[in-house]
Design an enzyme around this catalytic site. Structure first.
Site, mmCIF file in Angstrom:
data_model
loop_
_atom_site.group_PDB
_atom_site.id
_atom_site.type_symbol
_atom_site.label_atom_id
_atom_site.label_comp_id
_atom_site.label_asym_id
_atom_site.label_seq_id
_atom_site.Cartn_x
_atom_site.Cartn_y
_atom_site.Cartn_z
ATOM 1 N N ARG A 93 1.245 -1.241 0.227
ATOM 2 C CA ARG A 93 0.189 0.143 -0.215
ATOM 3 C C ARG A 93 1.081 1.500 0.244
ATOM 4 O O ARG A 93 1.824 1.200 0.333
ATOM 5 C CB ARG A 93 -0.828 -0.386 1.171
ATOM 6 N N ARG A 148 -7.238 -7.383 9.941
ATOM 7 C CA ARG A 148 -5.879 -8.266 9.592
ATOM 8 C C ARG A 148 -6.769 -9.575 9.129
ATOM 9 O O ARG A 148 -7.959 -9.607 9.902
ATOM 10 C CB ARG A 148 -5.297 -8.719 11.562
#
Length: 325
Positions: A93, A148
């Protein structure tokens, strides 16, 4: 030229040319006699570039690939693997939490291609883990916009589509930066981070489609994440990693390891690998995590190749070291 690699000995690899420089949270893979390096950060959460760096294992010289096509944007927390002559890069990212999808890079033609955008394929993520066999690219865990993950998916490079496997279940918490290895038809998930460093191990049998929580014995490593993990025969070999996070989390440097362990996947016994007798302290690499790593053959020996990473002073490293199996 660097010294000839020996088993159970670290060797600092000589480097020439224009290399990646200091960075962490980047990825590395090997195709033929060349090492490919992509992504990373110098300062926490700020990606550096999207150049593809190439290291020739024979000449020990870095260069930047003269790549064409649709390349991933600059990112960190990315993974890459090789099947045949093709490299597959997934995830990572930028500073605004924009995620990359799945890309291929053909080493014979130096061409990037986007295979699967995150909005249409596997949900975007960073700090996941990735391995490959001769047909599939396996992706486990990572940190997405929704938290997560504990999912296992694979991209079939022949059928060109994603395959979703059964859930790992509540026993296997969603996690970032676990170790991942494929050994004899089984996917091994080791440790990781869910807000705390994890010490559990889970195994997925590709033939039966079943998950197993694995109990091990021997010289069991401490809980950790952001470490190097590769397979070697029936063993999973790990090096380094963060054993205790910093209070600033990703913005700081926690307590890092510099040890090598191997897990026998048949006996489920861990062994701390002892370095060759007479190894000097300065010959050992710095404790580190968040580094790029891959299995490579150097001086005729197979081993673990590691580049960069973060160290206890929170400075990014730019060295490359090799550990012969």
């Amino acid at each position: 030229m660097s010294p000839v690699a020996e088993n159970n000995k670290w060797v600092k690899v000589g480097e020439k040319g224009i290399g990646p420089g200091p960075r962490s949270s980047h990825a590395m893979t090997v195709a033929g006699n060349k090492v490919y390096c992509f992504g990373g950060e110098l300062k926490p959460t700020i990606p550096i570039d999207n150049d593809l760096y190439v290291f020739d294992l024979e000449t020990q010289e870095w260069s930047i690939a003269n790549a064409t096509g649709d390349a991933p944007f600059p990112c960190f927390g990315v993974c890459m693997v090789t099947i045949g002559s093709t490299i597959y890069v997934y995830g990572g990212r930028d500073a605004s939490r924009k995620y990359n999808g799945l890309y291929s890079y053909e080493t014979l033609t130096n061409e990037w291609k986007m295979l699967s955008p995150p909005e249409e394929g596997l949900p975007g993520r960073s700090y996941h883990s990735m391995v490959a066999d001769d047909r599939k690219v396996y992706v486990f865990g990572g940190v997405s916009a929704k938290g997560r993950l504990n999912t296992l998916d694979a991209y079939d490079v022949v059928d060109r589509k994603w395959v979703q496997y059964p859930s790992a279940g509540e026993a296997c918490k969603g996690r970032g930066a676990p170790g991942l290895a494929v050994v004899e038809g089984k996917i091994w998930v080791l440790f990781g981070f869910d807000g705390n460093e994890l010490d559990d191990i889970h195994c997925f049998d590709l033939a039966s489609g079943e998950w197993t929580a694995v109990e091990t014995s021997g010289e069991i490593p401490e809980a950790r994440s952001v470490f190097s993990a590769v397979s070697c025969g029936k063993h999973v070999v790990i090096y380094g990693g963060e054993e205790e996070p910093h209070e600033l989390m990703h913005m700081g440097a926690g307590r890092f390891s510099r040890d090598v362990y191997k897990l026998d996947t048949e006996t489920l016994v861990w062994e701390k690998v002892k370095l060759v007798e007479g190894t000097k302290e300065e010959e050992k690499p710095s404790p580190r995590g968040w580094c790029a790593f891959a299995v490579a053959v150097k001086d005729g020996r197979e081993g673990l190749l590691v580049h960069g990473g973060n160290c206890p002073t929170n400075e990014r490293l730019d060295d490359m070291v090799f550990f012969g199996f």
